[in-house]
Scaffold this active site. Structure first.
Site, PDB file in Angstrom:
ATOM      1  N   ARG A 176       0.426  -1.365   7.530  1.00 58.75           N
ATOM      2  CA  ARG A 176      -0.997  -1.627   7.629  1.00 58.75           C
ATOM      3  C   ARG A 176      -1.764  -0.610   6.782  1.00 58.75           C
ATOM      4  NH1 ARG A 176      -1.541  -0.630  12.952  1.00 58.75           N
ATOM      5  NH2 ARG A 176      -0.600  -2.624  13.492  1.00 58.75           N
ATOM      6  N   HIS A 230       4.401  -6.008   3.216  1.00 57.46           N
ATOM      7  CA  HIS A 230       5.754  -5.908   3.730  1.00 57.46           C
ATOM      8  C   HIS A 230       6.688  -5.395   2.628  1.00 57.46           C
ATOM      9  CE1 HIS A 230       4.167  -8.178   7.045  1.00 57.46           C
ATOM     10  NE2 HIS A 230       4.000  -9.267   6.308  1.00 57.46           N
TER      11      HIS A 230
END
Length: 617
Positions: free
Chosen positions: A194, A99
């Site tokens: 991802r 993140h």
């Protein structure tokens, strides 16, 4: 009405299971429940109120109607509702992901980044999760391992069991492994990059998207040395404070708490059953229930047996960074928030005839005074960035040489750190101006930006991948001192033919005086050229051609997304930009068949240096 019982939104991601429905009574029309968003004002999955006069409304609608006072004083620093609370049932492995922090996410995703914590509610005997790297890896190795599907070899696999807590700071690569049930408290964000997904396909039959370039930009590639110590709390950071409540129903079967006006309280029931009451309100609970208590609710009581997580927002002002733009005659000082907005600023005379120590001391005192007037404590500042003209050694925080300031080998970061006990970073002032424009100005949508400032001299800054590019040595880029005419006009650097010797405001004034025998301002020169004065028109045309040559060289080397023109001459706008675009189109290698950058004027004016300096932090 101060106790709100919440119903979550449910997510059916491909790795989810059925435990949240079977064991926690979560109702959903989906076969799989991977996540339930128990406390959420996020548009991707709001939570709903199931009791009282607001039944059926979302938590956000309730807050909008009642006003932000229900969140508490400590939440004033947040633009949006600060947190998101989830239950996660990982029947299968989650993707390897990372993140971003607030700065990167706000710039690139228009929402906050994500720092989070995990409380392991249950785990299989061999369950583990990925948490950072085993060893430091380079950016190049990281990218190669993603490409070659060998990333798992360098990730740190951590065995987990019920009751374990992990704090995952933004920038930490991680993944929940299969056969784990987790309660997650996180920043109110849904930004995930991802990088590896075990080759799985989504519901559409295609492999799920990876976000490799963004992950490369935000991932901390150094191993996490140890877990974050938040004693006496389960977790504690700028975004949330989490405490554990345990009642065994025998020795401990009742607890009283208090919700002050400082913060709301979120109570997430992990196990057990009983009642929760506040004033005349009394509600039953079972495991999996989620409650919101408005700020100022006062005393509440939990009775029965339970394990629960109680989340509040502690007192802490929004992260403030100090941006200082030192100039030869004027120094500008600003306080900058996480949205790259100036909260307050002031100016002072630099007076380069004073000693460096005297200038630095006055700057520090001005900073302290500005903070005091704004009611901002020093421990609310996360650092100070300083832009200064000249040759700057950023790594050591030393100004090696500044002709404008008459400084030589000044330990700027160390000296100002005597007065300001916070991290201090320094850089060349032109680099800071470029960084400011890239962070909050005309280049805020771009990662690769070149800026030229056309003033008394020609300054320049190079921003690549959102960071100042300065090479391996010290001093940074000196775009104004590329030679465009062999053995040409003398330059202030002692050489001949530099870009600065032809396209600075000083050079333009010099050429007009040579031709017409009188001193003219750049504004007067451009106005005369536009009015039909052929001599001035020739001077301006040559000036623009010389500037165009410099820009073409820069574009051919760096291939930026955007070239910005700053400084006084940039006020000429399209009279300057239009011809420059044609020169770049005609002369850049590959021409229009390549990707030519936009050419625009800078947007922040005198604020660019302060915002850019603050962005060093």
């Amino acid at each position: 009405m101060s106790i709100l019982k919440l119903k979550p939104s449910c997510k059916d991601y491909i790795w989810g299971g059925s435990r949240l429905a079977e064991e926690y009574g979560k109702e959903c029309d989906k076969e799989v429940i991977a996540e339930t968003w128990e406390l959420s004002c996020h548009p991707d999955g709001p939570s709903y109120i199931v009791n009282g006069p607001y039944v059926g409304k979302t938590l956000k609608q309730y807050i909008d109607i009642e006003g932000r006072d229900v969140l508490g004083v400590n939440c004033r620093r947040f633009r949006d509702f600060p947190i998101l609370t989830k239950f996660i049932d990982a029947k299968d492995n989650l993707s390897i992901q990372v993140h971003p922090d607030n700065r990167y996410a706000l710039k690139n995703e228009k929402q906050y980044g994500k720092t989070e914590m995990w409380y392991v509610m249950d785990a299989g005997e061999e369950a583990f999760l990925y948490y950072g790297f085993k060893r430091e890896v380079s950016k190049e190795e990281f990218a190669k391992r993603i490409q070659e599907d060998t990333l798992l070899e360098v990730l740190h696999a951590v065995p987990v069991q019920k009751g374990d807590v992990l704090f995952i700071e933004s920038g930490t690569i991680h993944a929940i492994g299969k056969d784990i049930l987790i309660a997650e408290i996180q920043q109110n964000s849904n930004v995930t990059y991802r990088v590896y997904d075990y080759g799985r396909v989504g519901k559409d039959g295609k492999k799920r998207d990876l976000h490799i370039e963004k992950a490369l930009a935000v991932t901390n590639r150094v191993p996490i040395v140890k877990g974050r110590n938040s004693y006496p709390h389960v977790a504690d950071c700028d975004y949330f404070t989490v405490d554990k409540l345990n009642l065994d129903g025998n020795v401990m079967k009742k607890l009283e708490g208090n919700v002050s006006g400082a913060s709301f309280a979120s109570i997430l029931m992990l196990d057990g059953e009983g009642t929760i009451s506040n004033g005349n309100e009394r509600l039953s609970f079972k495991k999996g229930d989620s409650f919101f208590l408005a700020a100022g609710s006062g005393t509440y009581t939990v009775e029965g047996s339970c394990d629960a997580l109680i989340t509040t927002i502690r007192e802490k002002a929004a992260p403030v960074r100090i941006g200082i733009d030192i100039g030869g005659t004027t120094t500008k000082i600003g306080l900058v928030d996480i949205h790259q907005q100036l909260l307050a600023c002031e100016e002072m005379d630099t007076d380069p005839d004073r000693t460096a120590e005297a200038v630095i001391e006055e700057i520090a005192q001005r900073v302290l005074g500005l903070l005091e007037r704004q009611g901002i404590l020093m421990d609310q500042c996360i650092g100070a960035g300083i832009g200064v003209p000249g040759t700057v050694d950023r790594k050591s925080g030393i100004v090696r040489y500044s002709n404008n300031m008459k400084w030589e080998d000044v330990k700027l970061a160390e000296k100002i750190g005597v007065y300001l006990p916070i991290p201090v970073r320094i850089a060349n002032d032109a680099d800071c101006a470029a960084l400011g424009e890239a962070a909050a100005g005309a280049g805020k949508e771009c990662q690769d930006v070149i800026m030229l400032t056309l003033g008394t001299g020609v300054g320049g800054g190079i921003i690549l991948d959102g960071e100042i590019y300065e090479g391996k040595g010290i001093g940074g880029s000196e775009l104004g001192h590329m030679v465009i005419v062999e053995d040409g006009e003398p330059c202030t650097c002692g050489r001949r033919g530099c870009l600065e010797a032809y396209v600075s405001a000083s050079a333009l004034i010099r050429d007009a005086k040579r031709a017409l025998g009188k001193e003219m301002t750049p504004e007067e020169i451009f106005a005369g050229a536009s009015g039909g004065n052929e001599v001035l028109k020739d001077i301006v045309d040559l000036y623009i051609r010389r500037l165009g040559i410099g820009i073409v060289n820069i574009v051919n080397i760096f291939r930026p997304q955007l070239v910005l023109i700053g400084g006084g001459i940039s006020a000429q706008g399209e009279n300057l930009l239009g011809p420059l675009r044609e020169i770049v189109k005609k002369n850049c290698f590959g021409g229009e068949k390549g990707e030519l950058p936009e050419i625009e004027t800078a947007a922040l004016g005198k604020n660019a240096g302060m915002i850019g300096a603050a962005s060093l932090i």
